[in-house]
Design an enzyme around this catalytic site. Sequence first.
Site, short mmCIF file in Angstrom:
data_model
loop_
_atom_site.label_atom_id
_atom_site.label_comp_id
_atom_site.label_asym_id
_atom_site.label_seq_id
_atom_site.Cartn_x
_atom_site.Cartn_y
_atom_site.Cartn_z
N ASN A 100 41.73 43.94 47.48
CA ASN A 100 42.08 45.19 47.84
C ASN A 100 42.98 45.24 48.96
O ASN A 100 43.74 46.11 49.11
CB ASN A 100 40.80 45.90 48.28
CG ASN A 100 40.85 46.99 48.89
OD1 ASN A 100 41.41 48.20 48.33
ND2 ASN A 100 40.63 47.18 50.37
N ARG A 154 40.21 54.91 48.73
CA ARG A 154 40.85 54.05 47.80
C ARG A 154 42.17 53.64 48.21
O ARG A 154 42.69 52.57 48.12
CB ARG A 154 40.84 54.49 46.40
CG ARG A 154 39.35 54.09 45.77
CD ARG A 154 39.23 54.96 44.33
NE ARG A 154 38.15 54.71 43.68
CZ ARG A 154 37.49 55.45 42.76
NH1 ARG A 154 37.94 56.69 42.81
NH2 ARG A 154 36.37 55.16 42.39
N ASP A 163 46.39 47.82 52.94
CA ASP A 163 45.85 48.35 51.70
C ASP A 163 46.92 48.17 50.74
O ASP A 163 47.77 49.02 50.53
CB ASP A 163 45.08 49.52 51.83
CG ASP A 163 44.55 49.98 50.70
OD1 ASP A 163 43.27 49.19 50.69
OD2 ASP A 163 44.43 50.91 50.06
N ARG A 191 33.44 37.47 41.98
CA ARG A 191 33.07 38.61 42.59
C ARG A 191 34.16 39.54 43.11
O ARG A 191 35.05 38.95 43.62
CB ARG A 191 32.17 38.44 43.90
CG ARG A 191 32.04 39.39 45.01
CD ARG A 191 31.46 39.05 46.33
NE ARG A 191 30.96 40.00 46.92
CZ ARG A 191 31.57 40.52 48.03
NH1 ARG A 191 32.88 40.17 48.15
NH2 ARG A 191 31.00 41.53 48.62
N ASP A 193 35.58 41.93 45.59
CA ASP A 193 35.30 42.48 47.04
C ASP A 193 35.84 43.84 47.10
O ASP A 193 37.08 44.04 46.61
CB ASP A 193 35.90 41.43 47.85
CG ASP A 193 35.58 41.89 49.27
OD1 ASP A 193 34.62 41.71 49.64
OD2 ASP A 193 36.63 42.43 50.05
N HIS A 197 37.00 50.36 46.69
CA HIS A 197 38.25 50.87 47.52
C HIS A 197 39.56 50.55 46.44
O HIS A 197 40.52 50.74 47.17
CB HIS A 197 38.44 49.98 48.79
CG HIS A 197 37.41 50.22 49.60
ND1 HIS A 197 37.16 51.37 50.47
CD2 HIS A 197 36.20 49.63 49.71
CE1 HIS A 197 35.91 51.23 51.09
NE2 HIS A 197 35.31 50.42 50.84
N GLU A 230 31.79 44.41 44.08
CA GLU A 230 31.06 45.10 45.04
C GLU A 230 31.19 46.43 45.39
O GLU A 230 32.40 46.72 45.68
CB GLU A 230 31.59 44.11 46.54
CG GLU A 230 30.51 44.48 47.42
CD GLU A 230 31.30 44.59 48.73
OE1 GLU A 230 30.40 44.85 49.62
OE2 GLU A 230 32.41 44.83 48.81
N ASN A 293 22.64 39.94 51.19
CA ASN A 293 23.90 39.32 50.80
C ASN A 293 24.49 38.94 52.31
O ASN A 293 23.69 38.95 53.31
CB ASN A 293 24.88 40.15 49.94
CG ASN A 293 25.28 41.30 50.55
OD1 ASN A 293 25.11 41.59 51.69
ND2 ASN A 293 26.41 41.78 49.97
#
Length: 482
Positions: A100, A154, A163, A191, A193, A197, A230, A293
């Site tokens: 991300n 996002r 970002d 996974r 992350d 977003h 996630e 987690n």
Amino acid sequence: YKDPHYASGRSTMVHLFEWKWDDIAAECERFLGPRGYGGIQISPPNENLVIWAHNRPWWERYQPISYRLITRSGNEQQFANMVRRCNNVGVRIYVDAIINHMTGTWGANVGTGGSTANFGEWSYPGVPYGRNDFNWPQCVISSNDYGCCPDRVRNCELSGLKDLNQGSEYVRQQIVNYMNHLISLGVAGFRIDAAKHMWPGDLRVIYDRLQNLNTNHGFPSGARPYIFQEVIDLGGEAIRREEYTPLAAVTEFKFGLELSRAFQGNNQLRWLVNWGPNWGLLASNDALAFIDNHDNQRGHGAGGNILTHKQPKPYKGAIAFMLAHPYGKPQLMSSFSFHNTEAGPPMDSSGNIISPAINSDNSCGNGWVCEHRWRQIYSMVAFRNVAGNTGINDWWDNASNQIAFCRGGQGFVAFNNDHWDLNQNLQTCLPAGRYCDVISGQKNGNNCTGKTVTVGNDGRASIYVGANEYDMMLAIHVGSES
Ligand code: QV4
Ligand code: CA
């Protein structure tokens, strides 16, 4: 993207948080493989910012500076060696992929492999990324945004982390190259992350460009990587996890929240009779299920009052329920001990991670908790493998906090979270015989080191779990006969 491609007969993964690759390879061979673990989520393997300003916190690994495979856990050669050795003993590797954003703060600008960055210029020569590869105009996500504004969640920065624009063809290709490199080295999945977003449409493009899993590592031909995204969705936000389940699996944060509540004594265990989607959980096949987690065990991320290794009796109860119950793809947490929520893993004064020591009783030393080595936990990993894809039958409860159930004719488990003893004659669904309880002890030759349960020809047995016992559950299964 919803099949973990475990080796046959395996069903559970563990997050070896901040472990080094060499130590993981050894752990696969000496413990995880032989004990029937299915896989490992590893900490991010790509180069991250070195943050001495916070004494090398655990969270520096969520600040990428390049996609080179070089971190405190090891270099590319060590990574490749780990994946090979773990696959050889039937244990899969899943990579925590930070796609991300890139690192953005703390005055420091050097990575774990020596790459540098110039945040003010959005410049990351180690990839390379430049200003055009990030969302523009620059903005930072505020807590209000989660309720109203999916576009801000996002396209703005999560905690000031620069970002990336996954809508850009160039950015997509850098991410795909990174992930395909890992697939070629033999990993079984990812996974994702901070998936919330990123736009689901962009993620779909990225997933669809991934290679099939590497057949030289024992995967069937045409196998797609397992992907769990996630997405924290406890309700009430503009972005819902249902936007992501059409793509791949999703982390089910309600799972650990509700089971923590029940095993802390704030909800009766009897209500777990219809545990699953009836509780507002995702469809079983969509869910990565876990109690705690690496974030919520230290108050980051979803937060909530989550059980961890710090409350061992109810924690082991909740984990045992997770592993005994057929819902979801379970994931265990394996921690280092901490008081300070920023503290990184055990390390020397140069910041090198100190390996876990392995004690003669199977436990870990040097500051590592190694929940996955607790007998009550690894025994339930084996229980789940034996139970296979059987359902739940012969549920019993005392209308309070004592429950028991069978998994087909393969396993039986009982829990007592009341303040009085559980002392009942119950249906175990197992063939007649003498079984060792795998919680209070284990089978040792023809003896049990803990409780023995005698199952009669009618499948019934007298079951005792005292209110003040060390653990709150009892479990027997095909294979635990004495
Ligand atoms: C600070 C300020 C910001 C400021 C910024 C810039 O707090 O207000 O804008 O500086 O000046 C660390 C620090 C954080 C700092 C940030 C940027 O803790 O204070 O911002 O770095 O330098 C982990 C940690 C974060 C950590 C991050 C990067 O939890 O504290 O931030 O790593 O090092 C939401 C998301 C979810 C996310 C969860 C934590 O929806 O996706 O928050 N979970 C994942 C990971 C998590 C990780 C990230 C995402 C980011 O599980 O471990 O965050 O990769 O719920
Ligand atoms: Ca984003």
